[in-house]
Write an enzyme that holds these catalytic residues in place. Structure first.
Site, PDB file in Angstrom:
ATOM      1  N   GLN A   1       0.826  -1.199   0.000  1.00  0.00           N
ATOM      2  CA  GLN A   1       0.000   0.000   0.000  1.00  0.00           C
ATOM      3  C   GLN A   1       0.868   1.260   0.000  1.00  0.00           C
ATOM      4  OE1 GLN A   1      -3.142  -2.077   3.003  1.00  0.00           O
ATOM      5  NE2 GLN A   1      -3.527   0.100   2.687  1.00  0.00           N
TER       6      GLN A   1
ATOM      7  N   ARG B   1      -9.245  -0.555   7.430  1.00  0.00           N
ATOM      8  CA  ARG B   1     -10.194   0.386   6.833  1.00  0.00           C
ATOM      9  C   ARG B   1     -10.506   1.508   7.809  1.00  0.00           C
ATOM     10  NH1 ARG B   1     -13.949  -1.309   2.118  1.00  0.00           N
ATOM     11  NH2 ARG B   1     -14.395   0.762   1.357  1.00  0.00           N
ATOM     12  N   CYS B   2      -9.458   2.175   8.232  1.00  0.00           N
ATOM     13  CA  CYS B   2      -9.578   3.085   9.356  1.00  0.00           C
ATOM     14  C   CYS B   2      -8.387   4.017   9.337  1.00  0.00           C
ATOM     15  CB  CYS B   2      -9.563   2.239  10.632  1.00  0.00           C
ATOM     16  SG  CYS B   2      -9.048   3.067  12.122  1.00  0.00           S
TER      17      CYS B   2
END
Ligand code: FES
Ligand code: FES
Lengths: 166, 806
Positions: free
Chosen positions: B237, B384-385
């Site tokens: 990522q 997801r935070c």
């Protein structure tokens, strides 16, 4: 381990390659035949990312040995578009309805949906949801996948579906 | 100009710029199985690596015998800590300032920890070899319960830290202690509680979960001995950060490392950090001189890389009798597992947990977090935070409901009463954040009107009476939440990773024919960056999105950036994209002025062209200016048309939303049915509404999974009980509810295009909304707080404990 010759028909073409008897079909497709469309998402036959069409059935290709598929007729995502490159209604539907994000589940999802529509050309939303329950998606929340399949069903049945992905 | 000339609006529409539901560019390859994911990569002579892992959660390694593994046909090498140690590579630094064992040396500290790395010429042979590495262990007492980790007699887990009383975040008060972090005004908060007319206190735990993207973590390392260069393909990522870390660890100069993140099959935080597999693949490639591929399987993924949450938050709210909040106090025990491998900005050991005052006007607050070690897998990633924001939102939204229950007030009414008011923005919270913009009351009112909140409460009341009369066995719960996110890390004054400021970047190059290539420091894992960044450029420069290529993930060509996580791509790289485009536009304006023989200031921008003010027939389109940039620039101006921007955001952005969920619970079976879920999101300016909606569907589905079933659970001796998709809940299309989405638009005042980011909002807001709905179903029977996950068994147990099965 000694290798054996395995022959099958994949996406309309006769293929042959060497593999160990223990080689899983998914590895045979991906590594021997370089068909990297079907993916691997688990070790327990839960995710469906590896789904192919095998002799007219949806099959998680990680659950069969390549040798068990000897002589079989297989279709993968690579064989979904027409020879002239025209996308299958499902491929078009997934793009139109935003039925994918990372794309990792998509090949398995589309190949599964293909068989679902062969068996039931006019599925209800509930039938679609049950019909794809063997295929996991971590990105989309399924709502737009359902719409994509409805789009394809409508198109294949000659009913234009205008509703865009909101 | 004649009647055939398209209007500005028509020209704007053709661009497919911001606000357009543009179909995704990347889909064309994905729907045909032509994506290019790491495991699709095949290089000549490529080898495969596989790990031997520890069956114990805590044990001393007495002996490792690799001879049988080495004898397997096809096995070329077996690496153990003994091989890595002389290279100084048996430990690697973590993003959180700790170190993590690459291969266990003297002890293993969690089940499935990496012990040996077997390299073979083919996947199955590597697995055969990994089975045959013989390791003799002597088991040690195990610490799984975080509340026992700091007992005086708790076993010492990290012997490598013996005698270290200082960690990177200050004093360590126990051998299993990582850090203590405090923020806020303790004295003022204590005073608020002393004066409080009403107070609540509850231990609110957020269970350990795992992001579990459909594609696991994987890489291919290829070291070229002759050039001394390393190429590393991987599911990254943050590819640039991986390159810097790889250089620091391996001592290979950074310009000789090429990191490439190809298509990524979902990330959700799992693919931010550096893992043992990457280091081992690199070392194995250096040792063998051949490319080495490492692909994690699902069980390894769930049990060894990147858990999230495991936060245990003792939460107190002080309030007046009529429901005005006056203080918030939270003490958190944070279970970090065996190594502190959190992926937070370096100065923030508990991430941005101090967003825990949420959307409410708390006059004072105090937060304290103790990080501790246990015999569980390391991680602590932002699933997801944005860095512990999910934990904070769950904490405050549960606590507000508990307060409402105590006050006998409707939870929506309590929220209305305490929401920060529109005129208070920019608003400085009691814990130090400056919220950029918001219109909370409008959003919550819209949500309540749309779902018919009052009618739902009336229906619930009728059902409760019927239940008490024994006429139904169903309970109805309504969950209401209001969340404020903090995303877009972040400003260099308070955000860095290993000392690198958390800016991001965009480089835009306009070709002579007016087509474009843009390269960015972020990395899409499904978010659709190739589509949306092009839309920003299309609107900024008046060039068609279809003529714009967006490229990410290759550290040789992309400008340095910190990557994609914490919803930072739009707030940071999206801003960089707009800023780079504006530099180009400024130069194009000078060229236009030259060609039209007017002063720069006499030109105005109209969608895709500069026109002479008051004389719109005289214009130069951006396409014409692109051509001119390569042959007709004004004297003294450099030819070409390109720009790069490194954007250091002045502030975070604060997306918000109001969610409402209706659930029906069958008390006899514990079955829950989500009848309705409505999500209103305000992410500022909307770039592509179709993609935003897709992000919200996906985030809500992950929230549903977490609230209703996901848990990485351990037994008391440290066996991980939920390490495959047999036991770890990923919802199918059948369980997943139908989502209703809605929006308001409150642009960020400090962002060049006013966008705030959206990818994580639905997960932040969704989890407490489901949890509040289930809690609300049982609330009238006297239950105050039910811990997640709300699976069928637990829900049935709640009913059993309330005596509902008698
Ligand atoms: S790889 Fe998951 S079902 Fe085949
Ligand atoms: S699109 Fe990512 S898993 Fe389905």
């Amino acid at each position: 381990m000694a290798k054996i010759q395995i022959a099958m028909t994949v996406n309309g073409e006769a293929v042959e390659a060497l593999a160990e008897p223990r080689t899983l079909l998914i590895h045979f497709l991906r590594e021997q035949l370089n068909l990297t469309g079907p993916h691997i998402g688990c070790d327990t036959s839960h995710c469906g990312a590896c789904t192919v069409d095998l002799d007219g059935k949806s099959m998680k290709s990680c659950t069969v040995f390549a040798v068990q598929a000897s002589g079989a007729e297989i279709r993968t995502i690579e064989g979904m578009a027409a020879a002239d490159g025209t996308l299958h209604a499902l491929q078009e539907g997934f793009r139109e309805m935003h039925g994918l994000q990372c794309g990792f589940c998509t090949p398995g999802m589309i190949v599964r949906a293909y068989r679902l529509l062969q068996e039931n050309p006019n599925p209800t939303e509930t039938e679609i949801r049950f019909g794809i329950a063997g295929n996991l998606c971590r990105c989309t929340g399924y709502q737009n996948i359902v719409k994509a399949i409805q789009y394809a069903a409508a198109k294949l049945n000659g009913v234009p579906l205008q509703e865009a992905a909101e | 100009m004649n009647d055939m000339t398209p209007t500005s609006a028509e020209r704007a529409e053709k661009l497919e710029g911001m606000g357009c539901k543009r179909k995704r560019v990347e889909d064309v390859r994905f729907v045909q199985g032509r994506g290019n994911y790491v495991d699709d990569l095949k290089l000549p002579g490529m080898l495969y690596g596989d790990f031997t892992r520890s069956p114990y959660a805590h044990a001393r390694i007495k002996r490792i015998d690799t001879s049988k593994a080495k004898a397997v046909p096809g096995v070329l090498a077996v690496l153990t800590a003994a091989d890595l140690k002389p290279l100084g590579l048996h430990y690697m630094p973590t993003l959180a300032g700790d170190v993590q064992a690459v291969l266990a040396e003297e002890k293993v500290l969690f089940q499935n920890q990496e012990v040996a790395f077997v390299v073979a010429n083919e996947r199955y042979a590597a697995a055969d070899g990994a089975e045959l590495v013989e390791v003799e262990y002597e088991s040690l007492p195990v610490v799984i319960d975080p509340f026992r980790a700091m007992a005086p007699d708790a076993p010492v887990l990290r012997e490598d830290l013996a005698g270290k009383t200082e960690g990177v975040h200050g004093a360590r008060k126990h051998h299993n202690h990582v850090f203590n972090w405090q923020i806020g005004d303790r004295a003022a908060t204590d005073a608020a509680f002393n004066k409080a007319e009403v107070a609540i206190k509850e231990l609110i735990s957020y269970q350990r979960v795992h992001p579990c993207p459909l594609e696991t973590c994987q890489c291919v390392a290829s070291f070229d001995k002759i050039k001394g260069e390393l190429t590393l393909w991987g599911t990254f990522q943050a590819p640039h950060v991986i390159r810097t870390v790889a250089s620091l660890i391996s001592k290979i100069p950074e310009h000789k490392i090429h990191v490439i993140a190809p298509d990524i099959g979902g990330g959700f935080g799992n693919k931010v950090g550096a893992y043992s597999g990457y280091i081992c693949a690199i070392v194995a490639s250096i040792v063998t001189g051949r490319p080495v591929k490492w692909v994690e399987d699902r069980i390894e993924n769930l049990s060894a890389t990147a858990f999230a949450r495991d936060y245990h938050m003792t939460t107190e709210i002080a309030a007046t009798k009529d429901g005005k909040v006056t203080g918030l106090r939270v003490y958190t025990l944070a279970d970090h597992g065996a190594f502190d491998a959190c992926a937070d900005p370096s100065k923030w050991p508990a991430g941005f947990f101090n967003i825990v005052t949420g959307s409410y006007d708390f006059p004072t607050a105090h937060v304290e977090v103790d990080g501790i070690y246990t015999n569980k897998a390391p991680g602590g990633v932002a699933y997801r935070c944005s860095f512990r924001v999910t934990e904070a939102a769950y904490c405050i939204e549960r606590a507000m409901d508990i307060l409402a229950q105590k006050l006998g007030m409707d939870p929506a009414e309590l929220r209305m009463k305490n929401l920060i008011r529109r005129e208070q923005f920019p608003y400085t919270s009691a814990l130090g954040w400056e919220y950029d913009s918001g219109d909370y009351h409008t959003a919550l009112n819209k949500a309540m009107d749309t779902v018919g909140y009052k009618a739902l409460r009336d229906e619930q009341k009728t059902k409760q009476e019927a239940f008490r009369r024994g006429e139904t066995r169903d309970l109805m719960g309504i969950g209401v939440i209001f969340f404020t996110e903090i995303v877009g890390a972040g400003p260099s004054r308070n955000c860095d990773i290993l000392g690198i400021a958390m800016f991001d970047s965009a480089e835009i190059r306009i070709h002579p024919t007016g087509s474009v290539i843009a390269r960015l420091g972020t990395k899409s894992q499904g978010q659709g960056h190739e589509t949306t960044y092009a839309q920003i450029i299309a609107t900024e420069l008046g060039l068609k999105a279809d003529n714009i290529t967006v490229e990410e993930g290759n550290t040789d060509t992309a400008p340095y950036g910190l990557g994609t996580y914490g919803s930072r791509s739009t707030p940071v790289s999206g801003a960089a994209t707009a800023m780079a485009a504006r530099k180009i536009k400024a130069k194009a304006q000078m060229i236009a002025a030259h060609l039209l023989e007017v002063h720069d200031d006499d030109l105005e921008w109209d969608v895709d062209r500069f026109t002479v003010k008051g004389n719109p027939e005289r214009f130069k389109t951006m396409t014409e200016l692109a051509w001119a940039a390569y042959h007709g620039v004004p004297p003294g101006m450099e030819p070409g048309l390109e720009a790069v921007s490194y954007y250091d955001p002045p502030n975070m952005t604060y997306p918000f939303g109001a969610y409402i969920c209706v659930v029906d619970v069958d008390v006899d079976t514990g079955m829950t049915k989500i009848r309705r879920f409505y999500a209103l999101d305000d992410c500022g300016t909307r770039i592509n509404p179709m993609i935003i909606e897709g992000q919200i569907h996906g985030g809500l589905t992950e929230a549903f999974a977490i609230a209703m079933g996901q848990e990485i659970r351990y037994d008391e001796i440290g066996n991980v009980m939920t390490a495959s998709l047999m036991d770890y809940f990923l919802p199918t299309a059948v369980e997943t509810p139908h989502w209703e989405t809605d929006w308001t638009t409150t642009p960020s005042p400090h962002h060049p295009i006013g966008a705030k980011g959206v990818g994580e909002s639905p997960n932040v807001g969704g989890v407490p909304c489901f949890a509040n709905a289930v809690n609300d179903a049982f609330g009238f029977l006297g239950s105050t707080h039910i811990a997640m996950p709300h699976d069928q068994w637990r829900t049935w147990t709640v009913a059993e404990n309330l005596g509902l099965h008698a």
